[in-house]
Design a protein around this motif. Structure first.
Motif, PDB file in Angstrom:
ATOM      1  N   GLN A   9       0.845  -1.191   0.000  1.00 40.07           N
ATOM      2  CA  GLN A   9       0.000   0.000   0.000  1.00 40.07           C
ATOM      3  C   GLN A   9       0.884   1.246   0.000  1.00 40.07           C
ATOM      4  N   TRP A  10       0.619   2.194   0.898  1.00 44.50           N
ATOM      5  CA  TRP A  10       1.452   3.406   0.961  1.00 44.50           C
ATOM      6  C   TRP A  10       2.369   3.401   2.185  1.00 44.50           C
ATOM      7  N   GLY A  11       2.778   2.230   2.585  1.00 48.14           N
ATOM      8  CA  GLY A  11       3.650   2.125   3.747  1.00 48.14           C
ATOM      9  C   GLY A  11       2.863   1.919   5.022  1.00 48.14           C
ATOM     10  N   ASP A  12       3.606   1.623   6.086  1.00 48.06           N
ATOM     11  CA  ASP A  12       3.001   1.432   7.403  1.00 48.06           C
ATOM     12  C   ASP A  12       2.014   0.276   7.448  1.00 48.06           C
ATOM     13  N   ALA A  38      12.080   5.604   6.354  1.00 49.51           N
ATOM     14  CA  ALA A  38      11.359   4.425   6.831  1.00 49.51           C
ATOM     15  C   ALA A  38      11.255   4.474   8.351  1.00 49.51           C
ATOM     16  N   GLY A  39      10.198   3.912   8.860  1.00 44.08           N
ATOM     17  CA  GLY A  39      10.060   3.795  10.309  1.00 44.08           C
ATOM     18  C   GLY A  39       9.489   2.428  10.606  1.00 44.08           C
ATOM     19  N   HIS A  40      10.359   1.501  10.942  1.00 43.48           N
ATOM     20  CA  HIS A  40       9.896   0.126  11.174  1.00 43.48           C
ATOM     21  C   HIS A  40       9.863  -0.162  12.671  1.00 43.48           C
ATOM     22  N   LYS A 121       4.515  20.408  -2.948  1.00 40.79           N
ATOM     23  CA  LYS A 121       4.024  19.797  -1.709  1.00 40.79           C
ATOM     24  C   LYS A 121       3.728  18.295  -1.811  1.00 40.79           C
ATOM     25  N   ILE A 122       4.780  17.519  -1.672  1.00 42.66           N
ATOM     26  CA  ILE A 122       4.627  16.060  -1.666  1.00 42.66           C
ATOM     27  C   ILE A 122       4.269  15.602  -0.249  1.00 42.66           C
ATOM     28  N   GLY A 123       4.727  16.370   0.714  1.00 40.10           N
ATOM     29  CA  GLY A 123       4.546  15.945   2.111  1.00 40.10           C
ATOM     30  C   GLY A 123       5.582  14.907   2.486  1.00 40.10           C
ATOM     31  N   THR A 124       6.843  15.196   2.168  1.00 39.24           N
ATOM     32  CA  THR A 124       7.906  14.217   2.444  1.00 39.24           C
ATOM     33  C   THR A 124       8.166  14.124   3.942  1.00 39.24           C
ATOM     34  N   GLY A 128      15.585  14.289   3.979  1.00 35.87           N
ATOM     35  CA  GLY A 128      16.627  14.548   2.981  1.00 35.87           C
ATOM     36  C   GLY A 128      16.766  13.443   1.946  1.00 35.87           C
ATOM     37  N   ILE A 129      15.760  12.579   1.889  1.00 39.01           N
ATOM     38  CA  ILE A 129      15.869  11.388   1.045  1.00 39.01           C
ATOM     39  C   ILE A 129      15.875  11.742  -0.452  1.00 39.01           C
ATOM     40  N   GLY A 130      14.867  12.501  -0.883  1.00 34.14           N
ATOM     41  CA  GLY A 130      14.787  12.870  -2.299  1.00 34.14           C
ATOM     42  C   GLY A 130      16.065  13.556  -2.776  1.00 34.14           C
ATOM     43  N   PRO A 131      16.501  14.634  -2.098  1.00 30.04           N
ATOM     44  CA  PRO A 131      17.720  15.324  -2.522  1.00 30.04           C
ATOM     45  C   PRO A 131      18.970  14.427  -2.492  1.00 30.04           C
ATOM     46  N   THR A 208      11.209  -1.093   1.926  1.00 29.23           N
ATOM     47  CA  THR A 208      10.833   0.065   2.739  1.00 29.23           C
ATOM     48  C   THR A 208       9.728   0.787   1.977  1.00 29.23           C
ATOM     49  N   GLN A 209       9.115   1.794   2.621  1.00 27.36           N
ATOM     50  CA  GLN A 209       7.974   2.463   2.000  1.00 27.36           C
ATOM     51  C   GLN A 209       7.056   1.373   1.430  1.00 27.36           C
ATOM     52  N   ALA A 210       6.670   1.466   0.178  1.00 24.50           N
ATOM     53  CA  ALA A 210       5.768   0.445  -0.338  1.00 24.50           C
ATOM     54  C   ALA A 210       5.602   0.603  -1.840  1.00 24.50           C
ATOM     55  N   LEU A 212       3.126   1.377  -3.722  1.00 26.66           N
ATOM     56  CA  LEU A 212       2.432   2.572  -4.231  1.00 26.66           C
ATOM     57  C   LEU A 212       3.237   3.853  -4.018  1.00 26.66           C
ATOM     58  N   LEU A 213       4.383   3.733  -3.329  1.00 25.97           N
ATOM     59  CA  LEU A 213       5.290   4.881  -3.170  1.00 25.97           C
ATOM     60  C   LEU A 213       6.545   4.687  -4.018  1.00 25.97           C
ATOM     61  N   ASP A 214       6.580   3.615  -4.813  1.00 20.10           N
ATOM     62  CA  ASP A 214       7.732   3.361  -5.673  1.00 20.10           C
ATOM     63  C   ASP A 214       7.901   4.518  -6.666  1.00 20.10           C
ATOM     64  N   VAL A 223       5.472  10.188  -4.466  1.00 21.39           N
ATOM     65  CA  VAL A 223       6.195   8.942  -4.227  1.00 21.39           C
ATOM     66  C   VAL A 223       7.505   9.257  -3.509  1.00 21.39           C
ATOM     67  N   THR A 224       8.240   8.223  -3.200  1.00 21.62           N
ATOM     68  CA  THR A 224       9.535   8.440  -2.585  1.00 21.62           C
ATOM     69  C   THR A 224      10.633   8.427  -3.657  1.00 21.62           C
ATOM     70  N   GLY A 225      11.883   8.627  -3.240  1.00 19.77           N
ATOM     71  CA  GLY A 225      12.959   8.821  -4.210  1.00 19.77           C
ATOM     72  C   GLY A 225      13.656   7.563  -4.684  1.00 19.77           C
ATOM     73  N   ARG A 256      -2.208   6.488   4.593  1.00 21.16           N
ATOM     74  CA  ARG A 256      -1.223   7.189   3.783  1.00 21.16           C
ATOM     75  C   ARG A 256      -0.724   8.385   4.579  1.00 21.16           C
ATOM     76  N   VAL A 257       0.588   8.623   4.545  1.00 19.56           N
ATOM     77  CA  VAL A 257       1.093   9.886   5.112  1.00 19.56           C
ATOM     78  C   VAL A 257       1.628  10.707   3.960  1.00 19.56           C
ATOM     79  N   GLY A 258       1.423  11.988   4.042  1.00 18.06           N
ATOM     80  CA  GLY A 258       1.833  12.834   2.932  1.00 18.06           C
ATOM     81  C   GLY A 258       0.686  12.985   1.962  1.00 18.06           C
ATOM     82  N   GLY A 286       5.665  11.347  13.267  1.00 13.59           N
ATOM     83  CA  GLY A 286       4.594  11.558  14.245  1.00 13.59           C
ATOM     84  C   GLY A 286       3.325  12.154  13.644  1.00 13.59           C
ATOM     85  N   ARG A 287       3.327  12.366  12.324  1.00  7.54           N
ATOM     86  CA  ARG A 287       2.153  12.968  11.676  1.00  7.54           C
ATOM     87  C   ARG A 287       0.950  12.028  11.774  1.00  7.54           C
ATOM     88  N   PRO A 288      -0.273  12.594  11.954  1.00  6.14           N
ATOM     89  CA  PRO A 288      -1.448  11.731  11.881  1.00  6.14           C
ATOM     90  C   PRO A 288      -1.563  11.179  10.462  1.00  6.14           C
TER      91      PRO A 288
END
Ligand code: IMP
Ligand code: MG
Length: 398
Positions: A9-12, A38-40, A121-124, A128-131, A208-210, A212-214, A223-225, A256-258, A286-288
């Protein structure tokens, strides 16, 4: 034996816990993509709970290797803290190997992440992952091996600083990574050694991630980087690993976060209820988390692009006590009904169509089994087991 576990899915989805459980049957767990975004979360028992961002998830047993491969971007300080934390929490530290080809996430990457995300506004996760991945592609990255040689490093830093100042107008502040490097030195291994090491071992690759974030197959640009789906294993290891089993993890509902499209998203009170029940707050930020009902059209898509051949469902217990459970089995897109998408962008216009399945009071109930059977039937992939609580051993394999 070489297997991979990814989120569908979108992670988590609870991958960390699932990887930790299954890792008892392997010699090594390898992270091949992503970074400290990632937060496992792994809860071993009432006393030991860890949240790892970079170290692979693992089962506490006599001997297991944890490998961070070249496809991961590494924040040295976070990794340092994770290893220290682990030393305090468990008796035997697993063997750790960190690829010398891994790129380093620098403070400047976090600064850029903030700057980009304030406009685009991706909501990363602002880690610093993308950069960091962008610098890797731009051939501006600093790899762990670069820290070996002070003189060469200095030259590289001078070149990169000039580009940063000219193009971004920001100072490339290169703080003292030496301290972390010296600490991590005993674990640093050449990528070739990692490849040789895992060739004859039972290895579990931890996604990591998932899906749908590939970077390519996810809901671009939200998506993630990195290629965090199963396809990232090869490039993340630098070797065409032959995978035996591809296990996908999905949650009985969806989060989904972001930012980005989310057809079955709930709002208001209903959302709050599910969010609180499922403790859906980001492990990294910590985002909802945004919450919604299980979307089988998206699940089918994720299975198709990842090649997953078996699945684990998590957090079915969170839905205990609901009379009926909505499950999305199709969309209305521009007035037409579809139960399959060919391009994930289609979901931006999608209106979900639900079927309402009978709820359960306990995951031992017959209606829970029916929920599982319904999903298997819809997506055409077997559910190998389910997790029914946060602890590593709270998992039932059929
Ligand atoms: P980034 O990976 O920090 O660049 O963030 C890109 C998108 O992926 C954002 O929507 C993040 O919230 C999301 N994301 C990144 N890592 C994770 C994760 O481990 N779990 C859930 N969402 C994530
Ligand atoms: Mg997570």
């Amino acid at each position: 034996m070489k297997d991979v576990i990814v989120g569908l899915q979108w992670g988590d989805e609870g991958k960390g816990k699932v990887v930790a459980f299954f890792s008892q049957f392997y010699d090594a767990v390898v992270r091949y993509s992503g970074g400290s975004n990632a937060g496992h979360t792994i809860e071993y028992n009432d006393e030991i709970k860890i949240v790892n961002h970079l170290l692979p998830s693992f089962y506490i047993k006599k001997s297991i290797e944890l490998i961070i491969s070249a496809g991961v971007v590494v924040d040295l300080e976070i990794l340092y803290n994770e290893i220290e934390n682990l030393k305090n929490k468990i008796e035997i530290l697993p063997e750790i190997k960190i690829s010398n080809l891994s790129h380093i996430v620098l403070p400047v990457h976090k600064k850029l992440d903030e700057k980009y995300d304030s406009v685009n506004k991706i909501g990363t996760t602002k880690r610093g992952i993308g950069p960091a991945f962008a610098d890797r592609v731009n051939r501006l990255g600093i790899r762990i091996k670069d820290l070996e040689n002070e003189k060469k490093l200095q030259k590289k830093v001078e070149r990169i600083s000039a580009i940063y100042e000219k193009i971004f107008g920001i100072t490339f502040d290169f703080n003292d990574l030496k301290k972390f490097y010296n600490y991590l030195k005993p674990y640093i291994t050449s990528q070739l050694e990692i490849i040789e090491d895992i060739k004859n071992k039972k290895v579990l690759f931890e996604g990591t991630q998932a899906v749908l974030l590939d970077l390519d197959m996810g809901t671009y640009p939200y998506v993630t980087g990195s290629n965090c789906s199963t396809s990232g294993v090869h490039s993340g290891i630098g070797f065409p690993v032959k995978l035996d089993n591809l296990l996908g993890v999905f949650k009985a509902y969806l989060t989904r976060v972001g930012n980005g499209p989310f057809p079955t998203e709930l709002t208001g009170e209903e959302a709050e209820l599910l969010r609180n029940k499922g403790k859906e707050f980001g492990a990294t930020t910590g985002r909802p988390r945004r919450v919604g009902w299980l979307d089988l059209v998206l699940l089918k898509y994720a299975i198709s692009v990842s090649g997953v051949n078996e699945m684990i469902m998590t957090k079915g217990d969170i839905l205990n006590g609901l009379e009926k459970i909505p499950v999305c089995i199709g969309y209305k897109i521009n007035g037409k009904f579809v139960d399959k998408i060919l391009d994930i962008e289609e979901i931006e216009e999608a209106e979900p169509i639900y079927t309402y399945l009978d709820g359960w009071h306990d995951v031992k109930d017959y209606t829970f089994k029916k929920y599982i059977a319904f999903i298997e039937d819809f997506v055409g992939v077997k559910i190998k087991g389910f997790s029914f609580g946060p602890k590593v051993d709270q998992i039932k394999i059929f």
